[in-house]
Design an enzyme around this catalytic site. Structure first.
Site, PDB file in Angstrom:
ATOM      1  N   GLY A 198       0.519   3.100   9.657  1.00 61.20           N
ATOM      2  CA  GLY A 198       0.048   1.845   9.093  1.00 61.20           C
ATOM      3  C   GLY A 198       1.214   0.908   8.852  1.00 61.20           C
ATOM      4  O   GLY A 198       2.359   1.346   8.719  1.00 61.20           O
ATOM      5  N   GLN A 221       5.845  -6.005   5.300  1.00 63.04           N
ATOM      6  CA  GLN A 221       6.872  -5.120   5.854  1.00 63.04           C
ATOM      7  C   GLN A 221       7.568  -5.738   7.060  1.00 63.04           C
ATOM      8  O   GLN A 221       8.635  -5.287   7.454  1.00 63.04           O
ATOM      9  CB  GLN A 221       6.277  -3.772   6.239  1.00 63.04           C
ATOM     10  CG  GLN A 221       5.813  -2.956   5.049  1.00 63.04           C
ATOM     11  CD  GLN A 221       5.214  -1.650   5.502  1.00 63.04           C
ATOM     12  OE1 GLN A 221       4.027  -1.584   5.807  1.00 63.04           O
ATOM     13  NE2 GLN A 221       6.045  -0.616   5.560  1.00 63.04           N
ATOM     14  N   CYS A 232       7.055   5.991   4.229  1.00 62.70           N
ATOM     15  CA  CYS A 232       6.839   4.568   4.486  1.00 62.70           C
ATOM     16  C   CYS A 232       7.948   4.051   5.391  1.00 62.70           C
ATOM     17  O   CYS A 232       9.119   4.420   5.212  1.00 62.70           O
ATOM     18  CB  CYS A 232       6.838   3.820   3.156  1.00 62.70           C
ATOM     19  SG  CYS A 232       6.587   2.049   3.305  1.00 62.70           S
ATOM     20  N   LEU A 233       7.596   3.199   6.341  1.00 63.42           N
ATOM     21  CA  LEU A 233       8.603   2.623   7.232  1.00 63.42           C
ATOM     22  C   LEU A 233       9.617   1.773   6.467  1.00 63.42           C
ATOM     23  O   LEU A 233      10.741   1.602   6.928  1.00 63.42           O
ATOM     24  CB  LEU A 233       7.930   1.792   8.322  1.00 63.42           C
ATOM     25  CG  LEU A 233       7.078   2.568   9.328  1.00 63.42           C
ATOM     26  CD1 LEU A 233       6.346   1.613  10.264  1.00 63.42           C
ATOM     27  CD2 LEU A 233       7.926   3.539  10.114  1.00 63.42           C
ATOM     28  N   HIS A 273      -2.553   2.940   0.876  1.00 63.12           N
ATOM     29  CA  HIS A 273      -1.103   2.753   0.987  1.00 63.12           C
ATOM     30  C   HIS A 273      -0.798   1.348   1.504  1.00 63.12           C
ATOM     31  O   HIS A 273       0.050   0.640   0.946  1.00 63.12           O
ATOM     32  CB  HIS A 273      -0.519   3.823   1.926  1.00 63.12           C
ATOM     33  CG  HIS A 273       0.951   3.708   2.156  1.00 63.12           C
ATOM     34  ND1 HIS A 273       1.840   4.641   1.685  1.00 63.12           N
ATOM     35  CD2 HIS A 273       1.699   2.784   2.816  1.00 63.12           C
ATOM     36  CE1 HIS A 273       3.070   4.292   2.049  1.00 63.12           C
ATOM     37  NE2 HIS A 273       2.995   3.162   2.730  1.00 63.12           N
ATOM     38  N   GLU A 274      -1.485   0.944   2.567  1.00 65.59           N
ATOM     39  CA  GLU A 274      -1.208  -0.373   3.166  1.00 65.59           C
ATOM     40  C   GLU A 274      -1.708  -1.515   2.276  1.00 65.59           C
ATOM     41  O   GLU A 274      -1.025  -2.531   2.140  1.00 65.59           O
ATOM     42  CB  GLU A 274      -1.813  -0.469   4.568  1.00 65.59           C
ATOM     43  CG  GLU A 274      -1.243   0.532   5.567  1.00 65.59           C
ATOM     44  CD  GLU A 274       0.278   0.594   5.603  1.00 65.59           C
ATOM     45  OE1 GLU A 274       0.953  -0.448   5.441  1.00 65.59           O
ATOM     46  OE2 GLU A 274       0.808   1.703   5.805  1.00 65.59           O
ATOM     47  N   HIS A 304       0.735  -2.369  -0.359  1.00 65.64           N
ATOM     48  CA  HIS A 304       1.826  -3.254   0.072  1.00 65.64           C
ATOM     49  C   HIS A 304       1.467  -4.720  -0.149  1.00 65.64           C
ATOM     50  O   HIS A 304       2.335  -5.540  -0.456  1.00 65.64           O
ATOM     51  CB  HIS A 304       2.153  -3.050   1.559  1.00 65.64           C
ATOM     52  CG  HIS A 304       3.090  -1.927   1.833  1.00 65.64           C
ATOM     53  ND1 HIS A 304       4.370  -1.872   1.329  1.00 65.64           N
ATOM     54  CD2 HIS A 304       2.935  -0.808   2.578  1.00 65.64           C
ATOM     55  CE1 HIS A 304       4.969  -0.772   1.749  1.00 65.64           C
ATOM     56  NE2 HIS A 304       4.115  -0.095   2.502  1.00 65.64           N
TER      57      HIS A 304
END
Length: 182
Positions: free
Chosen positions: A60, A65, A109-110, A153-154, A157
């Site tokens: 995701g 991000q 997480c990225l 999670h997304e 953000h």
């Protein structure tokens, strides 16, 4: 992908900001960026892309991000022979279960390079409403387990929340009664 993007890391103040709702009708600029977001995420499945861009594979990705303060998320993964792919504009959780769940191995997480061990408890089942740019329609998504974790999670953000904000600082592996381990 029309433009070269870099992952914004968790030390950036911008990742803690609340993202702005995307206006409708969607502008071509917002559509292009949304598809770039999904394209970036899909390319994280390619080892060469990951090495070149110093990223790892993701499931995701949220617009903040990639440096855009917009309420857009991309989801792309396969689980149990099921392909999950969304490109959601202004996603909103409208309902959730009281039962919690967590990923046994923790979340990643990225945007986060440092390890943050511990359990991230999330709602086991959620209902999300959003405009899905891939189908070009407003949708209601019912998700549970891993699917629900990824969506939460997304969406976090978009509200300036990172996964490790949910980890108990005193007891990171604290067990919650009746929580489902995934």
């Amino acid at each position: 992908m029309k433009k070269k993007y870099r992952i914004v890391k968790d030390n950036a103040i911008s990742l803690r900001a609340k993202a702005k709702a995307v206006d409708f009708p969607l502008s071509q600029k917002d559509k292009d960026f949304a598809f770039d977001l999904l394209d970036f995420l899909v390319k994280t499945k390619e080892e060469k892309f990951c090495q070149k861009n110093k990223v790892r594979e993701g499931v995701g990705l949220a617009a903040p991000q990639l440096g855009k303060n917009l309420r857009i998320i991309a989801i792309n993964y396969e689980i149990e022979d099921k392909k999950i792919r969304y490109l959601l504009i202004n996603p909103k959780i409208i309902e959730y279960s009281l039962q919690k769940c967590y990923l046994k191995g923790g979340e990643g997480c990225l945007s986060v390079d440092k390890e943050h061990p511990g359990y991230v408890y999330r709602h086991h089942k959620i209902i999300v409403q959003a405009y899905n740019l891939l189908t070009e329609q407003q949708e209601t998504i019912i998700a549970s387990g891993f699917d629900a974790v990824v969506l939460q999670h997304e969406i976090d953000h978009l509200d300036g929340v990172l996964f490790y904000d949910h980890i108990d600082i005193i007891n990171p592996y604290k067990k919650i009664d009746n929580a489902v381990e995934i």
